[in-house]
Scaffold this motif. Structure first.
Motif, PDB file in Angstrom:
ATOM      1  N   PRO A 145       3.718 -11.214  -0.674  1.00  0.00           N
ATOM      2  CA  PRO A 145       3.641 -12.537  -0.065  1.00  0.00           C
ATOM      3  C   PRO A 145       2.195 -12.900   0.252  1.00  0.00           C
ATOM      4  N   ASP A 146       1.916 -14.219   0.283  1.00  0.00           N
ATOM      5  CA  ASP A 146       0.560 -14.670   0.568  1.00  0.00           C
ATOM      6  C   ASP A 146       0.070 -14.160   1.912  1.00  0.00           C
ATOM      7  N   ASP A 147       0.960 -14.113   2.921  1.00  0.00           N
ATOM      8  CA  ASP A 147       0.501 -13.676   4.237  1.00  0.00           C
ATOM      9  C   ASP A 147       0.141 -12.192   4.225  1.00  0.00           C
ATOM     10  N   ARG A 148       0.865 -11.395   3.436  1.00  0.00           N
ATOM     11  CA  ARG A 148       0.538  -9.978   3.345  1.00  0.00           C
ATOM     12  C   ARG A 148      -0.796  -9.789   2.637  1.00  0.00           C
ATOM     13  N   ALA A 149      -1.022 -10.534   1.563  1.00  0.00           N
ATOM     14  CA  ALA A 149      -2.298 -10.458   0.870  1.00  0.00           C
ATOM     15  C   ALA A 149      -3.430 -10.917   1.781  1.00  0.00           C
ATOM     16  N   GLY A 150      -3.180 -11.958   2.542  1.00  0.00           N
ATOM     17  CA  GLY A 150      -4.195 -12.449   3.465  1.00  0.00           C
ATOM     18  C   GLY A 150      -4.538 -11.437   4.535  1.00  0.00           C
ATOM     19  N   ARG A 206      -4.878   8.051   2.476  1.00  0.00           N
ATOM     20  CA  ARG A 206      -5.578   7.399   1.377  1.00  0.00           C
ATOM     21  C   ARG A 206      -4.661   6.497   0.556  1.00  0.00           C
ATOM     22  N   VAL A 207      -3.393   6.865   0.460  1.00  0.00           N
ATOM     23  CA  VAL A 207      -2.458   6.034  -0.299  1.00  0.00           C
ATOM     24  C   VAL A 207      -2.367   4.647   0.323  1.00  0.00           C
ATOM     25  N   GLN A 208      -2.329   4.594   1.648  1.00  0.00           N
ATOM     26  CA  GLN A 208      -2.246   3.307   2.327  1.00  0.00           C
ATOM     27  C   GLN A 208      -3.531   2.509   2.161  1.00  0.00           C
ATOM     28  N   ILE A 209      -4.671   3.193   2.043  1.00  0.00           N
ATOM     29  CA  ILE A 209      -5.914   2.485   1.715  1.00  0.00           C
ATOM     30  C   ILE A 209      -5.766   1.812   0.360  1.00  0.00           C
ATOM     31  N   ALA A 210      -5.245   2.547  -0.630  1.00  0.00           N
ATOM     32  CA  ALA A 210      -5.076   2.001  -1.982  1.00  0.00           C
ATOM     33  C   ALA A 210      -4.137   0.812  -1.969  1.00  0.00           C
ATOM     34  N   ILE A 211      -3.052   0.898  -1.202  1.00  0.00           N
ATOM     35  CA  ILE A 211      -2.103  -0.208  -1.143  1.00  0.00           C
ATOM     36  C   ILE A 211      -2.760  -1.439  -0.534  1.00  0.00           C
ATOM     37  N   ALA A 216      -4.719  -6.890  -1.390  1.00  0.00           N
ATOM     38  CA  ALA A 216      -5.732  -7.915  -1.207  1.00  0.00           C
ATOM     39  C   ALA A 216      -6.051  -8.638  -2.510  1.00  0.00           C
ATOM     40  N   GLY A 217      -5.821  -7.996  -3.634  1.00  0.00           N
ATOM     41  CA  GLY A 217      -6.082  -8.606  -4.916  1.00  0.00           C
ATOM     42  C   GLY A 217      -7.543  -8.567  -5.293  1.00  0.00           C
TER      43      GLY A 217
END
Length: 219
Positions: A145-150, A206-211, A216-217
């Motif tokens: 979702p846009d809010d998650r990316a934001g 580190r996995v959560q860093i990658a996510i 963020a795109g």
């Protein structure tokens, strides 16, 4: 004096998989299988009793699936978890990684790569298979979702330029040593940057860093 071997627990409802993993790992000097479980609930209970260093965790199992079992172990600061999966369960894999698992492997992964993953995770360097991780996360990015990316972009905005470089490298699945070579840094410096990323990005591995990076795109 050599360090003690990594204590491994195998949790999978397929006895053939458990047997194959046991045979494959049985001849290793630095990895020892301390137990096996055929469902998630038994796996969690056994992990609490045996205190393994690493758990190989299947996703689809009776009584308690591997996703929920991983969440329970992570909530208790238990052993490191490597998720075992097939592509038809990939929607659960990303959720498992978000829950705190230290990496994942496909069940058809070559034995040498499974050993490498166990050793890396036991050493505190979670296993992110670059090709498979990229495939999985790219499949889900269209659904972010846009809010998650934001929110992900806002978290990355907290970073210094060098911290962002490290975060992007981690997002590509590079180990600390690989990040150090790529960015011309020492390994201790990379470790220090990764520790700061945990705090600034509000993640635990580190996995959560990658996510976060992939959510963020493109920059």
């Amino acid at each position: 004096m050599s360090p003690p071997p990594t204590r491994l627990l195998v949790v999978d409802d397929d006895p053939l998989v458990r047997s194959a993993l046991g045979l494959m790992l049985g001849g290793q000097d630095d990895v020892v299988v301390v137990g096996e479980a055929g469902d998630g609930r038994a796996g969690v209970d056994l992990a609490r009793r045996l205190r393994p260093d690493v758990v190989l965790m299947d996703i689809r199992m009776p009584h308690l699936n591997g996703l929920d079992a991983t969440r329970e172990l992570m909530a208790e600061e238990g052993p490191r978890v490597i998720v075992l999966t097939t592509f038809d369960a990939d929607e659960h894999v990303l959720a498992a990684l978000s829950a705190g698992a230290d990496g994942f492997l496909l069940k058809d992964t070559a034995p040498a790569e499974i050993l490498t993953a166990i050793r890396r995770v036991a050493a505190g360097d979670p296993m992110l298979s670059p090709s498979v991780t990229r495939t999985l996360i790219e499949r889900f990015r269209a659904d972010v979702p846009d809010d998650r990316a934001g929110r992900a972009r806002a978290r990355l905005d907290r970073l210094t330029e060098r911290e962002l470089d490290v975060a992007l490298a981690v997002g590509r699945g590079l180990s600390n040593a690989e990040v150090a070579r790529t960015l011309h840094l020492s390994v201790p410096t990379v470790k220090a940057h990764v520790s700061r990323l945990f705090d600034k990005l509000e993640v635990t591995n580190r996995v959560q860093i990658a996510i976060c990076v992939h959510d963020a795109g493109p920059a």
